[in-house]
Design an enzyme around this catalytic site. Structure first.
Site, short mmCIF file in Angstrom:
data_model
loop_
_atom_site.label_atom_id
_atom_site.label_comp_id
_atom_site.label_asym_id
_atom_site.label_seq_id
_atom_site.Cartn_x
_atom_site.Cartn_y
_atom_site.Cartn_z
N PHE A 1 0.86 -1.20 0.00
CA PHE A 1 0.00 0.00 0.00
C PHE A 1 0.89 1.24 0.00
O PHE A 1 1.70 1.42 0.91
CB PHE A 1 -0.92 0.03 1.22
N ASP B 1 9.13 2.87 1.82
CA ASP B 1 7.94 3.61 2.23
C ASP B 1 7.78 3.37 3.74
O ASP B 1 7.29 2.33 4.16
CB ASP B 1 6.73 3.10 1.46
N LYS C 1 2.17 10.01 8.20
CA LYS C 1 1.42 9.65 9.40
C LYS C 1 2.02 10.28 10.67
O LYS C 1 1.84 11.46 10.89
CB LYS C 1 1.32 8.12 9.51
C1 PLP Z 1 -0.99 5.56 4.97
C2 PLP Z 1 0.06 5.11 4.04
C3 PLP Z 1 0.31 5.79 2.84
C4 PLP Z 1 -0.53 6.93 2.35
O1 PLP Z 1 -0.45 8.04 3.17
P1 PLP Z 1 -1.59 9.17 3.05
O2 PLP Z 1 -1.15 10.24 3.99
O3 PLP Z 1 -2.89 8.53 3.43
O4 PLP Z 1 -1.59 9.62 1.63
C5 PLP Z 1 1.36 5.35 2.05
N1 PLP Z 1 2.12 4.30 2.43
C6 PLP Z 1 1.91 3.63 3.57
C7 PLP Z 1 2.81 2.50 3.93
C8 PLP Z 1 0.86 4.01 4.42
O5 PLP Z 1 0.62 3.31 5.53
#
Ligand code: PLP
Length: 395
Positions: A135, A220, A249
Site C-alpha cells: 500500500f 515507504d 502519518k
Molecule cells: C498511509 C500510508 C500511505 C498513504 O499516506 P496518506 O497520507 O494517506 O496519503 C502510504 N504508504 C503507507 C505505507 C501508508 O501506511
C-alpha cells in the site's frame, strides 16, 4: 444535560462505512464522543497521533506558529521547515528532504525522483519493482504502485511501470528486474496488508541486490517510521539504509505532514520539477519539529519498545487463551491474527466496550496505540479486547 447527538453530516461524500458517532474531543490515549463517553483509542487517526490526541507539546507548537506565520508560500524559506529537515537529516545518510502534506504525495515524489534519476543516469530506466499487497497511497500512480487486489482495474488505465514481486521472495524480485528497472520500492512492514513484516534478511538481500544492479532502494516508511516500531525508522532493525525514504502519518502528530528523503547524490530535482502549495508550510513543519524532538528525547523510543513488548505479550496470551492466530509486527505496530473472519465484528464489540480498534483484513486486528501509552492503558486495552473477543468468538 448532554446535548442530543446530531445526525452525522449528510453532505459529505460517502467514502467509508462510519458508525453513528461523532467524536468531539481527544486527550492523550482517549477520544470522547458528543455524549461525553470516552474510548481508549488504538487507532489514533490510523497511526498518525504519535503522541496521542492533542498532546500539550503539539498544541503549544501549533498555537505559537499559528500566531507567528502560517504560510509564506513555498517560494520562500521558513525556519520550521529548515529545522525539521536538519533534525531528520541528522539521523542517517538521507540528508535531502522535501515536505508534502500526505504520504501518497511523498511517494509520488519518490517515484518522480527515481524516474528522473533513471533518465539522467541509467539510460532512461523508469520501472520500479513493487510488491503484491503493498500500500503506497490513493493517487493514480501510488495506487498503481500498490498491490491491493482489485486496484489494478478500479480506475483503469493504471500508471504503467510498476512490475510486482512478492514480499520475502528474493527470486520474485530478481525475476522482474530488467534494463528498464530503476528502483525497488517497499514497506519494511506491510501495514494495510495486515501488518506483514519484511524479514530483516530479505531487506538486507534486497539492499545487496539493488547495490549489485545499480538500483535505488526506496522504503515507504509512512506507517513504520517516526518511532512506530520502537526505532526512529524501521529499517534500523535490519541494519540497512535506503536511498530514498518516505515518511508520513506519525511525523505530524495528526497534522497533515509527510516527507521524501534522499541521499544527496540521488536528490536530482531541479527547480520546476516538484512542488505544491502546502509543501513545507511552517505550521505543519512546526508540528513535525515538536513530534520529532519528542521522539528523540532520552528514553522515548526505549519506552515504545517496552510498552510494545507488554502489548505483544498480552496479545499472545489472549491468542493462547482464545485459540486465535499469530501476533505480528514490531514496537507499537502490532496485529493479532484472529484465524477466523471475526475481526470486523470484534471492532464493533470493542467499540461498544469502549475500545477503538482497526481491522485491515477480515482476520486481522491492527493495534496502533499512541507511542507514549502507559502500562495501565495497555492493560486496560487488553482487558477490553478480551471482553470483545470472548463475546464475538463465543457466538
Ligand atoms: C498511509 C500510508 C500511505 C498513504 O499516506 P496518506 O497520507 O494517506 O496519503 C502510504 N504508504 C503507507 C505505507 C501508508 O501506511
Amino acid at each position: 444535560m448532554p446535548s442530543v447527538p446530531v445526525a452525522p453530516a449528510s453532505n459529505l461524500m460517502s467514502i467509508a462505512p462510519r458508525p453513528d458517532l461523532v467524536f468531539v474531543r481527544g486527550r492523550g490515549a482517549f477520544l470522547f464522543d458528543e455524549r461525553g463517553r470516552g474510548y481508549l483509542d488504538w487507532v489514533q487517526g490510523w497511526a498518525v497521533n504519535a503522541l496521542g490526541h492533542s498532546p500539550p507539546v503539539l498544541v503549544a507548537a501549533l498555537a505559537a506558529q499559528a500566531a507567528t506565520l502560517i504560510n509564506p508560500s513555498p517560494a520562500f524559506h521558513n525556519a520550521p521547515a529548515a529545522r525539521l529537515a536538519s533534525l531528520l537529516a541528522r539521523h542517517g545518510a538521507l540528508d535531502r528532504v522535501f515536505f508534502t502534506s500526505s504520504g501518497a504525495e511523498a511517494n509520488e515524489g519518490a517515484i518522480k525522483l527515481a524516474r528522473k534519476w533513471g533518465r539522467l543516469h541509467k539510460g532512461g530506466a523508469h520501472e520500479i519493482v513493487t510488491f503484491a499487497d503493498a500500500f503506497h497511497g490513493r493517487t493514480l500512480a501510488t495506487m498503481s504502485a500498490s498491490g491491493k487486489p482489485g486496484w489494478d482495474t478500479m480506475f483503469a488505465p493504471q500508471v504503467p511501470g510498476f512490475p510486482k514481486a512478492r514480499l520475502n521472495d528474493l527470486d520474485s524480485v530478481a525475476r522482474v528486474i530488467g534494463d528498464a528497472t530503476v528502483a525497488v520500492m517497499l514497506e519494511p512492514i506491510q501495514g494495510e496488508a495486515g501488518v506483514v513484516p519484511a524479514d530483516p534478511a530479505f531487506l538486507r538481500a534486497v539492499r545487496a541486490l539493488c547495490d549489485a544492479r545499480g538500483l535505488l532502494l526506496i522504503l515507504d516508511e509512512v506507517q513504520t517510521g517516526c518511532g512506530r516500531t520502537g526505532r526512529l525508522f524501521a529499517h534500523e532493525h535490519a541494519g540497512i539504509e535506503p536511498d530514498l525514504m518516505t515518511l508520513g502519518k506519525g511525523i505530524g502528530g495528526g497534522v497533515p505532514l509527510a516527507a521524501l528523503l534522499a541521499r544527496t547524490r540521488f536528490a536530482c530535482f531541479e527547480p520546476g520539477d516538484q512542488g505544491g502549495t502546502y509543501c513545507g508550510n511552517p505550521l505543519a513543519c512546526a508540528a513535525g519539529v515538536a513530534v520529532v524532538e519528542t521522539l528523540l528525547a532520552d528514553g522515548f523510543l526505549e519506552g515504545v519498545r517496552r510498552v510494545g513488548a507488554r502489548l505483544r505479550r498480552g496479545l499472545a496470551e489472549l491468542s493462547r487463551e482464545l485459540g486465535l492466530g499469530e501476533v505480528r509486527g514490531e514496537g507499537l505496530l502490532l496485529a493479532l491474527d484472529t484465524g477466523r473472519a471475526i475481526a470486523a465484528d470484534t471492532v464493533v464489540a470493542a467499540r461498544d466496550a469502549g475500545l477503538l480498534l482497526n481491522a485491515p483484513r477480515p482476520t486481522v486486528l491492527r493495534l496502533m496505540p499512541a507511542l507514549n501509552s502507559t502500562d495501565a492503558e495497555i492493560d486496560t486495552g487488553l482487558a477490553l479486547m478480551r471482553e470483545a473477543l470472548r463475546a464475538v468468538a463465543g457466538r
